[in-house]
Design a protein around this motif. Structure first.
Motif, mmCIF file in Angstrom:
data_model
loop_
_atom_site.group_PDB
_atom_site.id
_atom_site.type_symbol
_atom_site.label_atom_id
_atom_site.label_comp_id
_atom_site.label_asym_id
_atom_site.label_seq_id
_atom_site.Cartn_x
_atom_site.Cartn_y
_atom_site.Cartn_z
ATOM 1 N N LEU A 68 52.949 2.641 51.918
ATOM 2 C CA LEU A 68 52.527 2.687 50.520
ATOM 3 C C LEU A 68 53.030 1.487 49.732
ATOM 4 N N ARG A 69 54.338 1.304 49.692
ATOM 5 C CA ARG A 69 54.917 0.267 48.841
ATOM 6 C C ARG A 69 54.510 -1.144 49.246
ATOM 7 N N ALA A 70 54.398 -1.393 50.535
ATOM 8 C CA ALA A 70 54.050 -2.738 51.002
ATOM 9 C C ALA A 70 52.676 -2.777 51.661
ATOM 10 N N GLY A 71 52.376 -1.785 52.492
ATOM 11 C CA GLY A 71 51.105 -1.788 53.201
ATOM 12 C C GLY A 71 49.895 -1.755 52.291
ATOM 13 N N SER A 72 49.993 -1.038 51.178
ATOM 14 C CA SER A 72 48.856 -0.948 50.253
ATOM 15 C C SER A 72 48.490 -2.303 49.666
ATOM 16 N N LEU A 73 49.441 -3.226 49.649
ATOM 17 C CA LEU A 73 49.181 -4.571 49.119
ATOM 18 C C LEU A 73 48.360 -5.427 50.075
ATOM 19 N N LEU A 74 48.153 -4.945 51.295
ATOM 20 C CA LEU A 74 47.414 -5.722 52.293
ATOM 21 C C LEU A 74 45.951 -5.297 52.410
ATOM 22 N N LEU A 75 45.522 -4.349 51.589
ATOM 23 C CA LEU A 75 44.170 -3.799 51.730
ATOM 24 C C LEU A 75 43.061 -4.801 51.432
ATOM 25 N N ASP A 76 43.346 -5.837 50.652
ATOM 26 C CA ASP A 76 42.290 -6.801 50.301
ATOM 27 C C ASP A 76 42.336 -8.079 51.128
ATOM 28 N N ILE A 77 43.247 -8.186 52.078
ATOM 29 C CA ILE A 77 43.347 -9.441 52.833
ATOM 30 C C ILE A 77 42.308 -9.480 53.943
ATOM 31 N N ASN A 78 41.947 -10.702 54.373
ATOM 32 C CA ASN A 78 40.914 -10.858 55.400
ATOM 33 C C ASN A 78 41.481 -11.342 56.725
#
Length: 312
Positions: free
Chosen positions: A66-76
């Motif tokens: 949640l805290r870190a993984g959610s920040l990777l949802l828009d990367i390609n």
């Protein structure tokens, strides 16, 4: 390969130590791994922008879905995630958070759980992604500073003077301001209980070596590095009986477990009076860490998983 590694990096915390250790494993294989504090980013878009800068990152890694993984949802670019413990133990109980973590797990190339129990919980509460979840316990290496001194904690107390062993020292950073106030208020009323500022890992290990026992009172754990470090240092562990702790502390074999304040006192008194018990848990705890939490296996696992990010 150039990797972005996101984690919660409050200074001198277990998360920070774990992230630094994993980063060193990755870089020892010849990759470039840039460690960043997840708290420094406000949205996935900010991370996506960072990823695309020149020279661009080719992959990413995150501790805590949640805290870190959610920040990777828009990367390609491909990424992997590591369960932090509170994400599976606590955050999945909130529907909105659970949905986000499911999205992260679905998109991730791989996920790492510290224990079999944590993997089972992830499979139970999140969309089944069993084939991509690997179990790798934390690797432990302890170093003791020779300069650490306990003198600052030995303040005047009738209870302490009567029995110097009956002292509880709480060491760590003040992360949650509200909780810190609550703890400080209780400590002021408690003879023989002292608060101490966070220490470097080597100083903390020196403090552990001077303790009669190391206590873990957490109500939620993924895998406590402090417990494993205490075992490696030859210090008996008394830990709250929760799944994360019970996965590494086998009662009366590698340490002692308790479920209530009264039971904590009872188990502590056993350690004081039963020398055979103390010697047994110290010996078995040390052997357990050597057999199951070596750096070599941890290093090989993360290097192998990072290589999967290179696959098309």
């Amino acid at each position: 390969m150039k990797l972005l590694f996101l984690a919660c990096l409050s200074p001198k915390t277990g998360n920070h130590t774990t992230a630094e250790r994993i980063r060193s494993h990755i870089e020892s294989a010849g990759h470039t791994c840039e460690l960043r504090d997840a708290a420094a980013f406000k949205s996935p878009a900010e991370v996506a922008n960072l990823i695309s800068r020149h020279p661009p990152f080719e992959g990413a890694l995150a501790i805590h879905l949640l805290r870190a993984g959610s920040l990777l949802l828009d990367i390609n670019v491909p990424f992997g995630v590591i369960f932090g413990g509170t994400d599976i133990n606590e955050d999945v109980k909130v529907e909105q958070k659970r949905v986000v973590m499911e999205q992260v797990l679905l998109k991730a190339r791989f996920a790492v759980a510290f224990t079999d129990k944590l993997k089972e919980e992830a499979e139970l509460f999140l969309l089944s992604q069993s084939s991509k979840i690997y179990v790798q316990p934390q690797g432990i290496q302890t170093e003791v500073s020779e300069k650490f001194c306990w003198a600052e904690f030995l303040r005047s107390s009738e209870w302490h003077r009567d029995n110097p062993l009956n002292v509880l020292v709480v060491i760590g950073p003040r992360i949650d301001p509200v909780f810190t106030v609550e703890v400080e208020a209780v400590v002021k009323k408690s003879a023989g209980v002292f608060l101490a500022q966070e220490r470097s890992q080597r100083e903390l290990h020196a403090a552990m070596k001077r303790c009669f026992t190391v206590v873990n009172s957490s109500v939620s754990e993924g895998m406590s590095a402090a417990i494993l470090e205490a075992m490696d240092l030859g210090v008996p562990v008394c830990a709250r009986d929760i799944p994360g702790n019970a996965a590494v502390v086998h009662h009366e074999f590698t340490g002692l477990l308790y479920s209530s304040p009264q039971e904590f006192v009872h188990q502590s008194q056993r350690l004081l009076s039963d020398h055979e018990l103390r010697e047994r848990v110290v010996r078995n705890g040390k052997l357990y860490v050597e057999e199951h939490h070596g750096l070599k296996q941890e290093r090989e696992t993360y290097q192998r998983l990072v290589d999967t990010l290179l696959l098309a």
